[in-house]
Write a protein that holds these residues in place. Structure first.
Motif, mmCIF file in Angstrom:
data_model
loop_
_atom_site.group_PDB
_atom_site.id
_atom_site.type_symbol
_atom_site.label_atom_id
_atom_site.label_comp_id
_atom_site.label_asym_id
_atom_site.label_seq_id
_atom_site.Cartn_x
_atom_site.Cartn_y
_atom_site.Cartn_z
ATOM 1 N N ALA A 124 0.846 -1.191 -0.091
ATOM 2 C CA ALA A 124 0.064 -0.136 -0.262
ATOM 3 C C ALA A 124 1.030 1.097 -0.026
ATOM 4 C CB ALA A 124 -0.893 0.042 1.172
ATOM 5 N N LEU A 125 1.879 1.406 0.697
ATOM 6 C CA LEU A 125 2.757 2.444 0.776
ATOM 7 C C LEU A 125 3.412 2.665 -0.507
ATOM 8 C CD1 LEU A 125 4.038 4.688 2.501
ATOM 9 C CD2 LEU A 125 5.936 2.966 3.265
ATOM 10 N N ALA B 169 2.339 1.871 -3.300
ATOM 11 C CA ALA B 169 1.198 2.470 -4.400
ATOM 12 C C ALA B 169 0.823 3.932 -4.055
ATOM 13 C CB ALA B 169 -0.115 1.667 -4.401
ATOM 14 N N LEU B 170 1.010 4.418 -2.759
ATOM 15 C CA LEU B 170 0.916 5.804 -2.454
ATOM 16 C C LEU B 170 1.800 6.555 -2.798
ATOM 17 C CD1 LEU B 170 -0.587 5.658 1.375
ATOM 18 C CD2 LEU B 170 -1.789 6.166 -1.157
ATOM 19 N N LEU B 171 3.040 6.022 -2.929
ATOM 20 C CA LEU B 171 4.164 6.766 -3.336
ATOM 21 C C LEU B 171 4.318 6.855 -4.774
ATOM 22 C CD1 LEU B 171 6.967 5.653 -0.885
ATOM 23 C CD2 LEU B 171 5.495 7.868 -0.711
ATOM 24 N N GLY B 172 3.562 6.208 -5.532
ATOM 25 C CA GLY B 172 3.633 6.253 -7.242
ATOM 26 C C GLY B 172 4.116 5.149 -7.757
#
Length: 631
Positions: free
Chosen positions: A106-107, A109-112
């Motif tokens: 998830a982290l 994905a949040l960072l792109g």
């Protein structure tokens, strides 16, 4: 041919013995196929482990033993066996790892970063399974060292096998090595090394190494650097084997230490039980007291000495607050402040009321702290009633006097026999009345001395008694009739002797002549102190229980005075100037020789008051063969 066969058999037996010795040296856990490091303990260890739990439950009910078993109970209930604790720890680690995988995806994905769908799905499935297995006790039910010791076990696949498969898929889907999923294999390899047999742990490490090598080879086929990838995979695979072996060895040592600790705890429990049994059976009171006057342990003798009537409740209890125990509290405080107590002890008087005053002899021993912050000082009090001490001292003096008297009596026998013989010769030559009176006086005193010597030698230490089955009814009847004839007592209703004997045989264990001696002594005393009249001396015999027979000799007359009653059974105590004072003492000694006893009872009946001596005799079964009643 027979010789060759015997040689063959001998070689076979030697080979079997060698195999058996080798297997014993290897131990039960050497065969990794069916033994786990946390499997069934060796013979006796399972009983020891079970004994700890049962002992903990039993000692929880016994208040006196709480002080001795407090640490043992705390260790025994510290969370179950080592396998269960480690298994739950690994389940928690799997759940944390699963959540970390999902969080990392998830982290990213949040960072792109682009996260493959299959990677995220596998991480989510693993996290759900790991958290459910950790949080739901129902899924953990049935997990044991035996269930994880087989490759075909569902428990093994639910935890270790699932980890290998999912981590292998994650490593295969990320062949570019963007994320080092190969490090995740450490968890199943470590779990297998700790919770499974060594052979299965090595098999798990081999699976992880093969998966790593397979993914590396696949990457090489896709164009990756063969030397770099294969070298990395080889080193990682060797690391898996090292981790598996080290974890297995550490788990083996942990299992051995746990078994040794449980065995030591069982030995300590047995030793504490033995000590408690010995202390409980001591006639001397034992108290364990701290500085605050708090009694940690007390045996029944001590609780009886501290009580006025009923026994004090079991420990723990507080000495302070009870007025009668204040001298005891003051003595403990003085001993703690002074740091010592006289070796011979000191006397303390406990006053319960105006009529009850008890003198106690106190001896104390102390436990010392080895460190400043160590356990507190404790005082062990040995308490004994001063009356018992005096009685024991008196008994020792009496025993010593008895031995001396027996030696003197033995030395007197020969001179006394010579005096008796010389007096008989003089009596034959004496014709005048004055000389005859003198020889008669000598003869009377010689016979009296002979009786005293015989009485002393009767109770002197010698050959152990040999009891035989005797019909007490027949022997008592015969002895009473002989005694009545010897003392020329009238027969019929005016006779001072009354008999109450059973018609059937009562078999007892005694020596016939010694029982006759006891009965004659009691009858002589009864007739001497009885008020003249019919039935002033009464003999009764009855079955008291299945084990005991009661023989009573009653004499109607004035009651024995209390100051005389205290000394009835002491040797050389007599109310007559010419009495030896050995009659009742001999009766008591003879009764105790054969497992019986003699007691005195006073009857204050208005119709027929008097004194009664009751002899309690050991009863035998009705089919015991009888010895002759008369000599």
């Amino acid at each position: 041919m027979s010789e060759a066969r015997s040689n063959r058999d001998r070689r076979g037996a030697d080979r079997r013995r060698g195999d058996r010795r080798r297997s014993e040296r290897r131990g039960p856990a050497a065969d990794g196929r069916d033994q786990s490091w946390f499997g069934p303990p060796h013979e006796g260890e399972g009983e020891a482990a079970a004994g700890v739990d049962s002992a903990s439950n039993a000692t929880a009910d016994a208040a006196d033993s709480q002080f001795f078993f407090q640490q043992a109970r705390r260790l025994a209930h510290a969370g179950g066996s080592a396998f269960q604790r480690l298994y739950r720890a690994f389940l928690a680690a799997r759940a944390a790892l699963g959540l970390a995988l999902v969080g990392a995806q998830a982290l990213a994905a949040l960072l792109g970063s682009t996260t493959p769908f299959w990677t995220l799905a596998l991480s989510g499935v693993y996290a759900l399974e790991a958290v459910a297995l950790w949080l739901l006790p129902r899924l953990q039910r049935g997990a044991s060292a035996q269930s994880l010791a087989r490759l075909s076990s569902p428990r093994w696949w639910l935890s270790i096998g699932l980890d290998l498969g999912l981590f292998g898929l994650l490593l295969a889907l990320d062949r570019s090595a963007g994320v080092s999923y190969g490090a995740l294999f450490v968890l199943p390899v470590l779990m297998a090394g700790v919770l499974t047999p060594r052979l299965l742990a090595l098999a798990t490490a081999a699976m992880a190494a093969l998966m790593t090598l397979g993914v590396a080879w696949w990457s090489v086929l896709q164009g990756a650097d063969a030397g770099l990838r294969m070298t990395q995979a080889g080193l990682v695979g060797v690391g898996f084997f090292v981790i598996g072996l080290l974890a297995s060895e550490l788990a083996s040592r942990l299992a051995r230490e746990e078994r040794a600790a449980r065995g030591s705890m069982e030995l300590a429990r047995q030793q504490a039980q033995l000590n408690r049994l010995v202390i409980d059976e001591m006639t001397e009171g034992v108290l364990v007291v701290d500085r605050r006057g708090h009694v940690r342990a007390a045996n029944p003798a001590a609780r009886g000495l501290l009580a006025e009537q009923q026994m004090v409740r079991t420990a723990p209890f507080q000495l302070r607050g009870v007025p009668a125990w204040e001298p005891l509290v003051a003595a403990v405080e003085q001993a703690f402040s002074a740091g010592g107590w006289p070796e011979e002890g000191r006397d303390v008087a406990l006053v319960f009321n105006a009529a009850e005053r008890r003198a106690l002899r106190l001896r104390m021993r102390f436990t010392r702290r080895r460190e400043v912050h160590g356990t507190e000082d404790l005082c062990v009090l040995f308490v004994e009633d001063v009356r018992n001490l005096l009685a024991r001292s008196r008994q020792e003096k009496l025993a010593a006097m008895g031995r001396i008297s027996a030696g003197i009596a033995h030395e007197i026998r020969n001179p006394l026999a010579a005096i008796d013989q010389a007096n008989a010769l003089l009596a034959e030559d004496c014709a005048d009345p004055q000389s005859q009176r003198l020889t008669a006086m000598v003869n009377s005193n010689v016979q009296r001395l002979k009786r005293i010597v015989d009485d002393v030698m009767e109770v002197a230490p010698g050959v152990p008694p040999q009891p035989v089955p005797v019909d007490a009814s027949a022997l008592v009847s015969e002895a009473c009739l002989d005694w009545a004839r010897t003392n020329k007592l009238p027969a019929g209703p005016d006779s001072p002797l009354g008999l109450s004997l059973p018609t059937h045989a009562l078999r007892i264990s005694f020596e016939p002549e010694h029982l006759r001696r006891v009965l004659i002594n009691l009858l002589d005393n009864a007739l001497r102190h009885a008020t003249p009249g019919p039935r002033s001396v009464q003999v009764s015999l009855r079955a008291q229980s299945e084990q005991w027979v009661s023989l009573g000799v009653f004499s109607a007359g004035e009651l024995i005075a209390p100051e005389v009653e205290r000394h009835l059974f002491e040797p050389f105590f007599s109310t007559r100037s010419r009495g030896s004072g050995l009659g009742l003492y001999i009766c008591r000694e003879l009764c105790e020789r054969y497992g019986g006893r003699i007691d005195y009872r006073s009857q204050r009946s208005a119709a027929l008051g008097g004194n009664e001596f009751v002899v309690t005799l050991r009863r035998l079964p009705a089919d015991a063969p009888l010895a002759p009643a008369s000599s």
